[in-house]
Write a protein that holds these residues in place. Sequence first.
Motif: not given
Length: 393
Positions: A177-200
């Motif tokens: 949740l803290r990382i999402y606050e800086f999602s505009d500075r992170i590569h979209p593919k990395i955010i998708l990987v984090i989404y995978c882990l988050h959902i699991y």
Amino acid sequence: MEGDIYYPSYTLEREISNFIKVWISVVVSLCYCYFSAKFIPTGMPRLFSIIPIVSLFFALPLKLHSTNLGCNTAFFIAWLSNFKLLLFAFDKGPLSKPSLSLPHFIAIACFPIRIQQNPPTKSQSNLTKNQNEKNPPTKLVSQNGHNRQNSYLKTTGKGSKSIWNYALKVALVALFLRIYEFSDRIHPKIILVIYCLHIYITLEIMLAMGAAVARGVFGFELEPPFDEPYLSTSLQDFWGRRWNLVVSRTLRPTVYDPVLCISARLMGRKWAALPAVMSTFVVSGLMHELMFYYMGRVRPTWEITWFFLLHGACLVVEIGIKKVVNGRFWLPRVIATPMTVGFVMVTGFWLFFPQLLRCKGDVRALEEYALVGAFVKDVVAGVMLGNFSSRVQ
């Protein structure tokens, strides 16, 4: 215009009020099912008596707008409860046991609870332990990838998760949740990987909380919802024995087994599992589309359904190849696991997660967490102010 508003305006108090009303409706409806079954025979008569409840359970999640309360409620009542009630209409499934009390009936209908049946005595346990030491049991997976369940529910060993395990997972969710606050500075593919882990992790925590409630209130035990899916060696292994076993156990008696029985008569037992597997993935895809509609209230693009159709077709091919090869060849784990996990992640990025992003599930969840945090802060401030005022007086 449809799809433009992702996060309806509502107050936390109103949403909690609707949440309570929805679950009161669920309890009352299940009381009706429980008592009406005493004099309505199984089969079509009971099915017709239950259809209004099934329809109501599909409609009730539309009363909730929050991602957390709405999605969890939709999963529990529109999917789990409805499928169990359809089995109950034909005297099948966990609700059909005549010894169930009303509280147990309601709990089992709403949550992924499995009854512990005929637990072995101490002497039987010792005998089984000695036999297993001589002949270690092998994990078997049926043709559709579902694990073959024992009649006695095991809740010890690897399936038991320590409190530290879940504490670590909660910490990881907070980090995400803290990382999402800086999602505009992170590569979209990395955010998708984090989404995978988050959902699991979120699914595992959610179902573990349900297990804790069931254990504390009713004395029930729940099987772990996941079994290290990142170690899967095939799609059959991933979908049948490791990923979201709650859904697997729900779809097997309601979809897979009936289709298997019909196809076995038409095409023989050897290949009967193939249409049964495909039918199961079709229903799973449609139910996931419904869950995403509850989440975002946006028109479905059917990417989720295509995701499950693709995996169902690939699993059918995999099962067919295994039948032809008949154990004469297999990939080593060091190759099979990266291939399986990679295939799931790549297809998920392609077809599954775009719909999640389109629903703005992450943004809405963050807003809800902030809303809850502000509400708790106001409550704490009010309590402290009240205590201070009472002392002054």
